[in-house]
Write an enzyme that holds these catalytic residues in place. Structure first.
Site, short mmCIF file in Angstrom:
data_model
loop_
_atom_site.label_atom_id
_atom_site.label_comp_id
_atom_site.label_asym_id
_atom_site.label_seq_id
_atom_site.Cartn_x
_atom_site.Cartn_y
_atom_site.Cartn_z
N HIS A 19 1.02 -1.10 0.13
CA HIS A 19 -0.02 -0.01 0.00
C HIS A 19 0.98 1.20 0.09
O HIS A 19 2.19 1.05 -0.01
CB HIS A 19 -1.02 0.03 1.18
CG HIS A 19 -0.27 -0.08 2.69
ND1 HIS A 19 0.54 0.76 3.12
CD2 HIS A 19 -0.25 -0.99 3.63
CE1 HIS A 19 0.83 0.61 4.39
NE2 HIS A 19 0.24 -0.65 4.56
N HIS A 22 3.89 1.63 2.51
CA HIS A 22 5.22 0.85 1.98
C HIS A 22 5.93 1.65 0.90
O HIS A 22 7.01 1.70 0.78
CB HIS A 22 4.81 -0.47 1.49
CG HIS A 22 3.84 -1.59 2.17
ND1 HIS A 22 3.09 -2.14 1.96
CD2 HIS A 22 4.22 -1.65 3.76
CE1 HIS A 22 2.63 -2.85 3.23
NE2 HIS A 22 3.20 -2.43 4.19
N CYS A 127 1.99 -9.84 21.12
CA CYS A 127 0.99 -9.21 19.96
C CYS A 127 1.41 -10.01 18.61
O CYS A 127 2.52 -9.55 18.13
CB CYS A 127 0.56 -7.89 20.02
SG CYS A 127 -0.06 -7.14 18.58
N CYS A 130 2.17 -7.28 15.71
CA CYS A 130 3.62 -6.61 15.94
C CYS A 130 4.42 -7.76 15.86
O CYS A 130 5.63 -7.38 15.76
CB CYS A 130 3.56 -5.94 17.13
SG CYS A 130 2.57 -4.51 17.73
N CYS A 145 -3.50 -4.64 22.68
CA CYS A 145 -2.27 -4.20 21.92
C CYS A 145 -2.49 -2.75 21.71
O CYS A 145 -3.21 -2.37 21.18
CB CYS A 145 -1.91 -4.84 20.86
SG CYS A 145 -0.50 -3.78 19.66
N HIS A 148 -2.58 -2.19 17.73
CA HIS A 148 -3.34 -2.98 16.86
C HIS A 148 -4.91 -2.90 17.50
O HIS A 148 -5.96 -3.53 16.94
CB HIS A 148 -2.97 -4.28 16.62
CG HIS A 148 -2.03 -4.42 15.58
ND1 HIS A 148 -0.47 -4.36 16.14
CD2 HIS A 148 -1.77 -4.63 14.32
CE1 HIS A 148 0.22 -4.47 15.02
NE2 HIS A 148 -0.30 -4.57 14.10
N LYS A 302 -7.27 6.96 9.13
CA LYS A 302 -6.23 5.94 9.21
C LYS A 302 -6.65 4.97 7.99
O LYS A 302 -7.59 4.64 7.78
CB LYS A 302 -6.31 5.35 10.52
CG LYS A 302 -5.28 4.34 10.77
CD LYS A 302 -5.39 3.86 12.21
CE LYS A 302 -4.01 3.14 12.87
NZ LYS A 302 -4.09 1.71 11.92
N LYS A 305 -8.38 -1.67 5.68
CA LYS A 305 -9.20 -2.46 4.73
C LYS A 305 -10.73 -2.02 5.02
O LYS A 305 -11.28 -1.99 4.27
CB LYS A 305 -9.10 -3.77 4.81
CG LYS A 305 -7.67 -4.23 4.08
CD LYS A 305 -7.90 -5.53 3.47
CE LYS A 305 -6.57 -5.76 2.50
NZ LYS A 305 -6.05 -6.90 2.86
N1 MSP Z 1 8.20 -6.71 8.68
C1 MSP Z 1 8.37 -5.61 9.73
C2 MSP Z 1 9.59 -4.57 9.22
C3 MSP Z 1 10.79 -5.58 9.59
S1 MSP Z 1 12.19 -4.56 9.06
C4 MSP Z 1 13.55 -5.58 9.58
C5 MSP Z 1 7.26 -4.72 9.37
N2 MSP Z 1 6.33 -4.71 8.33
S2 MSP Z 1 5.07 -4.00 7.63
O1 MSP Z 1 4.78 -4.38 6.48
O2 MSP Z 1 4.20 -4.05 8.83
O3 MSP Z 1 5.56 -2.35 7.78
C6 MSP Z 1 6.63 -1.83 6.97
C7 MSP Z 1 6.57 -0.48 7.17
O4 MSP Z 1 5.42 0.05 6.34
C8 MSP Z 1 7.13 0.16 8.45
O5 MSP Z 1 7.91 0.98 8.37
C9 MSP Z 1 5.75 0.91 8.88
O6 MSP Z 1 5.85 2.11 9.55
C10 MSP Z 1 5.42 1.17 7.37
N3 MSP Z 1 4.12 1.46 7.23
C11 MSP Z 1 2.93 0.91 7.45
N4 MSP Z 1 1.76 1.63 7.20
C12 MSP Z 1 2.05 3.05 7.02
C13 MSP Z 1 1.36 4.07 6.80
N5 MSP Z 1 0.04 4.32 6.96
N6 MSP Z 1 2.24 5.26 6.56
C14 MSP Z 1 3.53 5.09 6.41
N7 MSP Z 1 4.07 4.08 6.54
C15 MSP Z 1 3.37 3.05 7.29
O7 MSP Z 1 6.82 -3.74 10.26
#
Ligand code: MSP
Length: 661
Positions: A19, A22, A127, A130, A145, A148, A302, A305
């Site tokens: 999304h 990421h 959790c 997390c 949590c 979440h 926020k 889904k």
């Molecule tokens: N797998 C772990 C990271 C391991 S790194 C050694 C993880 N994955 S995640 O897919 O949940 O999140 C990855 C990144 O996406 C995190 O840095 C998180 O902050 C970022 N984001 C997820 N949702 C986001 C937003 N809505 N806005 C900006 N970044 C956000 O955590």
């Protein structure tokens, strides 16, 4: 010798599709990597996927797939998304790869040899969202949590522990010696105060599920998913390894000039505490920076889904193109701050900054004047015959180049773009004031050549400064200027330095506009296609959110703006107005023979004595009017949000009465 630069994103959980959250991290890392590459540094950009852990195991089960089949299926959309967004990573690590598994086990063994791993019983809260243990103190009521908002699970099992408690002091020492280890500073302070409270040993293995990397010598246990995941940053380079064994690890980790991990603020603790502690234990060097960015909401909410506002990047790229989306991500929100993704803001920025700003500058000169009056050729000019306005623009370009570089280095992308856009608007103003369309009517074209060259060379500089954010558009811009694409080359610094690099005689190639304006019908159709609803209520909400971003119908002409006589006023006296709860009576020196009397409704926010001596901004040509029987001869500007108000104060001691514009 420019030293290697290594930049990473978090590795993304594959339980869901990519999304824009990421995409935001990934674009930022790509911008860093491209910037460093055009500065001549060997640059390596790593991203990838976090494929182990209970969360993934459960998702695979829901899909009735073996975990490996599930993660294989989920990996493709991430690769595609980064390709669509033109994110040119050098490595794409998957934690289920054999190389990664071996290296995680190698790191484990090093920590074990150091005496930092022991077996014990574990009982605590966990959790799954997390993939992290929680102390009782952290939980919300009902054992939820805090991130979440879902119930945590009670875990009681035999587990290997890492002696994190031994690293409290070494970490604090490291932080002290590396004051810019964590950015932004406010986040670093949070990390330090957490560590100062003392660290507990960390459970680093699990026996109640199988989807992970086996503990060396005890395959009943799988390695804790965060220890597994964090190791990706070195395993992708072949580390940990002895010197000389793995060239990539030597170049981009052991001997790198800078190692920057870009992470979201929610996963900072893992990166700023656990990861350096593991590395200290294993005797491996630590990263230079951990940069925690904020979170994006979508149209004020926020992303989730269930709210139906989960935004994959693909359709946005299709609607706007990769570069425009990259620009919007980097421009809209200060890196480190939380921010909002708003479709409307995106369109407003596109029309206002890209189409009207840069696109317009390009069209005015390349597609119009130059083509009509100078055969489309880059003119030759006499650099010795520049006039003051030419010199002013050149010096603006020179200071912008320095500023933008500073901001890119500090990952302040929005500031770098601000700086570049100040230059673009200075160049547009230069065109307004030099009026090349009038110069074109003169027989002697010397001045026209001078002006056109100055703008073209500015555009060439912009094509380099903007390249890290908008690589495709910048190369299109360069093609129109008759220049080759920018080709980053190790040890060659391509950043603009000497004025006059554009070769006279080169044939410009005006083509389709770089940023054609969206008209209202196009805007509507894009929004509809993207499923952004436009019922009346929504419009109101969006307008409220974009109040400071006028839509194109709200634009005013420069002349309209100049009707406002804004001036710097020095507050000489201030007192409360009797019987008024809000009014202060101010005596303001606006550079006139006597101070003006201005009444301002700010007494609930300022004590009179706080204002005396301040340089404020006043509207000097507002019709005088009477309030509580007293005449107010103008207005003091102030900004307010829901509960605070701030008078606009002038930062430097410019003379009272100076015009603000
Ligand atoms: N797998 C772990 C990271 C391991 S790194 C050694 C993880 N994955 S995640 O897919 O949940 O999140 C990855 C990144 O996406 C995190 O840095 C998180 O902050 C970022 N984001 C997820 N949702 C986001 C937003 N809505 N806005 C900006 N970044 C956000 O955590």
């Amino acid at each position: 010798m420019a030293r290697p630069y290594y930049v990473t994103t978090p590795i993304y959980y594959v339980n869901d599709r990519p999304h824009i959250g990421h995409a935001y991290s990934t674009v930022a890392a790509d911008v860093v990597s491209r910037y460093q590459a055009i500065r001549g540094k060997p640059s390596y950009f790593l991203t990838g996927l976090d494929e182990h852990g209970l969360k993934i195991e459960r998702r695979a089960k829901e899909e009735a797939l073996a975990p490996q089949d599930f993660v294989d299926r989920m990996a493709a959309p991430f690769r595609e998304a980064w390709e669509e967004l033109d994110c040119q990573h050098h490595g794409f690590i998957r934690t289920t790869s054999a190389q990664h598994k071996e290296n995680v086990q190698a790191l484990w063994k090093r920590m074990e040899e150091r005496g930092d791993i022991y077996l014990d019983d574990y009982e605590d809260w966990y959790c799954v969202g997390c993939e992290s243990f929680k102390t009782e103190k952290e939980l919300l009521e009902g054992n939820l949590c805090p991130i979440h908002k879902k119930p945590v699970e009670r875990i009681k099992e035999r587990s290997y522990f890492f002696r994190l408690s031994n690293y409290t002091q070494p970490l604090l020492d490291y932080y002290e010696e590396h004051p810019d280890f964590v950015q932004p500073d406010s986040r670093f302070n949070e990390v330090k105060s957490f560590v100062r409270e003392g660290l507990r040993d960390l459970s680093i293995s699990r026996t109640s599920f199988r989807w992970g990397i086996p503990v060396p010598g005890d395959p009943e246990h799988v390695i804790y998913v965060w220890l597994d995941a964090l190791t990706n940053y070195i395993s992708a380079l072949g580390g940990p390894a002895e010197e000389g064994e793995e060239p990539l690890f030597d170049e981009f980790w052991r001997n790198a000039g800078t190692i920057t991990h870009i992470v979201g603020k929610d996963i900072l603790r893992f990166h700023a505490i656990y990861w350096p502690a593991f590395l200290l234990s294993a005797g491996v060097r630590l990263p230079t920076h951990v940069w925690a960015h904020g979170w994006l909401t979508v149209n004020g909410e926020k992303m989730s889904k269930s709210l139906g506002n989960f935004l994959p990047p693909g359709p946005l790229v299709e609607a706007f193109g990769a570069d425009v989306l990259r620009y919007y991500f980097m421009r809209e929100v200060g890196f480190g701050q939380d921010g909002d993704f708003s479709h409307r803001n995106l369109i407003n920025r596109y029309n206002g900054e890209l189409a009207n700003g840069l696109g317009n500058l390009m069209n005015r000169i390349v597609a119009s004047i130059l083509k009509k009056s100078l055969d489309g050729q880059v003119p030759s000019i006499d650099l010795g015959a520049l006039d003051d306005s030419d010199r002013a623009l050149i010096s603006k370009a020179q200071s912008s180049v320095e500023e933008a570089a500073k901001h890119y280095e500090a990952l302040a992308f929005h500031r770098a773009l601000d700086t570049i856009w100040e230059l673009v608007s200075a160049a547009n103003k230069y065109v307004d004031s030099t009026e090349p369309w009038m110069l074109a009517k003169q027989d002697d074209k010397t001045r026209l050549r001078q002006v056109c060259y100055t703008v073209l060379e500015t555009l060439r500089w912009v094509s380099i400064m903007l390249f890290p954010v908008m690589p495709q558009k910048c190369n299109e811009l360069r093609a129109q200027l008759g220049m080759p694409p920018l080709l980053p080359t190790e040890q060659v610094d391509l950043w603009p330095s000497a004025w006059g690099g554009l070769r006279p005689g080169a044939q410009t190639k005006p083509s389709t506009p770089l940023f054609p304006r969206f008209d209202e019908a196009q805007e509507r159709s894009i929004l509809e296609r993207l499923g952004v609803e436009r019922p009346a209520e929504d419009d109101k909400k969006a307008n409220a959110m974009t109040e400071s971003e006028p839509s194109k119908d709200d634009f005013i002409e420069f002349d309209d703006f100049m009707k406002l006589d804004l001036r710097v006023g020095l507050v000489k006296t201030a007192e409360r107005v009797e019987k008024s709860k809000k009014l202060l009576k101010l005596g303001i020196d606006a550079g006139e023979s006597a101070p003006r009397q201005i009444l301002a409704g700010i007494s609930e926010h300022y004590a009179p004595e706080d204002l005396v001596g301040k340089r404020v901004v006043i509207v000097a040509n507002l019709k005088p009017r009477k309030l509580m029987g007293l005449e107010s001869q103008g207005m003091v500007l102030a900004a307010s949000d829901d509960d605070r108000l701030s008078v606009l104060v002038v930062e430097r001691d410019v003379e009272p009465g100076s015009r603000a514009k």
